[in-house]
Design a protein around this motif. Structure first.
Motif, PDB file in Angstrom:
ATOM      1  N   LYS A 161      -9.887  -0.646  -3.183  1.00 44.16           N
ATOM      2  CA  LYS A 161      -8.878   0.266  -3.725  1.00 44.16           C
ATOM      3  C   LYS A 161      -7.983   0.863  -2.649  1.00 44.16           C
ATOM      4  CE  LYS A 161     -10.636  -0.262  -7.780  1.00 44.16           C
ATOM      5  NZ  LYS A 161     -10.174  -1.402  -8.517  1.00 44.16           N
ATOM      6  N   SER A 162      -8.164   0.439  -1.397  1.00 46.53           N
ATOM      7  CA  SER A 162      -7.354   0.984  -0.310  1.00 46.53           C
ATOM      8  C   SER A 162      -6.992  -0.121   0.664  1.00 46.53           C
ATOM      9  CB  SER A 162      -8.118   2.077   0.430  1.00 46.53           C
ATOM     10  OG  SER A 162      -9.192   1.495   1.135  1.00 46.53           O
ATOM     11  N   LEU A 163      -6.049   0.165   1.537  1.00 46.45           N
ATOM     12  CA  LEU A 163      -5.654  -0.808   2.549  1.00 46.45           C
ATOM     13  C   LEU A 163      -6.815  -1.093   3.487  1.00 46.45           C
ATOM     14  CD1 LEU A 163      -3.388  -2.552   3.643  1.00 46.45           C
ATOM     15  CD2 LEU A 163      -2.631  -0.613   5.002  1.00 46.45           C
ATOM     16  N   TYR A 201       0.831  -1.204   0.000  1.00 41.58           N
ATOM     17  CA  TYR A 201       0.000   0.000   0.000  1.00 41.58           C
ATOM     18  C   TYR A 201       0.871   1.263   0.000  1.00 41.58           C
ATOM     19  CZ  TYR A 201      -3.577   3.363   1.316  1.00 41.58           C
ATOM     20  OH  TYR A 201      -4.418   4.450   1.332  1.00 41.58           O
ATOM     21  N   LYS A 202       1.886   1.273   0.845  1.00 37.22           N
ATOM     22  CA  LYS A 202       2.798   2.420   0.902  1.00 37.22           C
ATOM     23  C   LYS A 202       3.492   2.631  -0.438  1.00 37.22           C
ATOM     24  CE  LYS A 202       3.884   2.107   5.831  1.00 37.22           C
ATOM     25  NZ  LYS A 202       4.968   1.873   6.813  1.00 37.22           N
ATOM     26  N   LEU A 203       3.941   1.542  -1.039  1.00 37.18           N
ATOM     27  CA  LEU A 203       4.638   1.656  -2.329  1.00 37.18           C
ATOM     28  C   LEU A 203       3.682   2.077  -3.437  1.00 37.18           C
ATOM     29  CD1 LEU A 203       6.980  -1.456  -2.023  1.00 37.18           C
ATOM     30  CD2 LEU A 203       7.604   0.963  -1.789  1.00 37.18           C
ATOM     31  N   ALA A 204       2.465   1.555  -3.434  1.00 38.44           N
ATOM     32  CA  ALA A 204       1.473   1.945  -4.439  1.00 38.44           C
ATOM     33  C   ALA A 204       1.189   3.440  -4.359  1.00 38.44           C
ATOM     34  CB  ALA A 204       0.187   1.140  -4.255  1.00 38.44           C
ATOM     35  N   ASN A 205       1.065   3.955  -3.144  1.00 41.55           N
ATOM     36  CA  ASN A 205       0.829   5.393  -2.979  1.00 41.55           C
ATOM     37  C   ASN A 205       2.004   6.214  -3.475  1.00 41.55           C
ATOM     38  OD1 ASN A 205      -1.774   5.429  -1.977  1.00 41.55           O
ATOM     39  ND2 ASN A 205      -1.123   5.280   0.143  1.00 41.55           N
TER      40      ASN A 205
END
Length: 120
Positions: free
Chosen positions: A83-85, A53-57
């Motif tokens: 679409k979100s954590l 999630y952090k990397l996708a953001n």
């Protein structure tokens, strides 16, 4: 194993296309550069959804794509999934109805605190 190898390759390509060093990514995401290097070189095959999630953001890429490449979800789930954590956590079949109620109550509490501090 094919998906996870693609994950490492994809993450490295995303990092390089954004002109980030491993240390740049570490600074923003708080994920150690050693871990990131191992991930990109397929030494770590199953990162957590939180890491993805952090990397996708940071890379501005679809979170579900990274979940699919890591083998956490399949293609159908990617297309239809969250679409979100937080959405991923709630989408999981492991969440009980009691946990859903507690999460809803906690969200209501957080929102009430924001309003009290002049938030939205």
């Amino acid at each position: 194993m094919e998906n996870t190898q693609k994950l490492g390759t994809q993450l490295k390509e995303l990092r390089l296309s954004n002109s980030f060093t491993l240390r740049d990514v570490e600074e923003v995401t708080k994920i150690s550069n050693a871990y990131l290097s191992q991930l990109e070189n397929n030494k770590i095959m199953k990162p957590s959804a939180n890491v993805l999630y952090k990397l996708a953001n940071l890379y501005q890429v679809d979170f579900n794509l990274l979940l699919e490449l890591s083998g956490i979800i399949d293609r159908t789930e990617r297309e239809e999934g969250p679409k979100s954590l937080a959405g991923f956590a709630l989408y999981s079949e492991n969440v009980t109805s009691e946990e859903e109620e507690e999460l809803a109550a906690y969200l209501q509490y957080i929102r009430s605190r924001r309003k009290g501090k002049g938030g939205e």
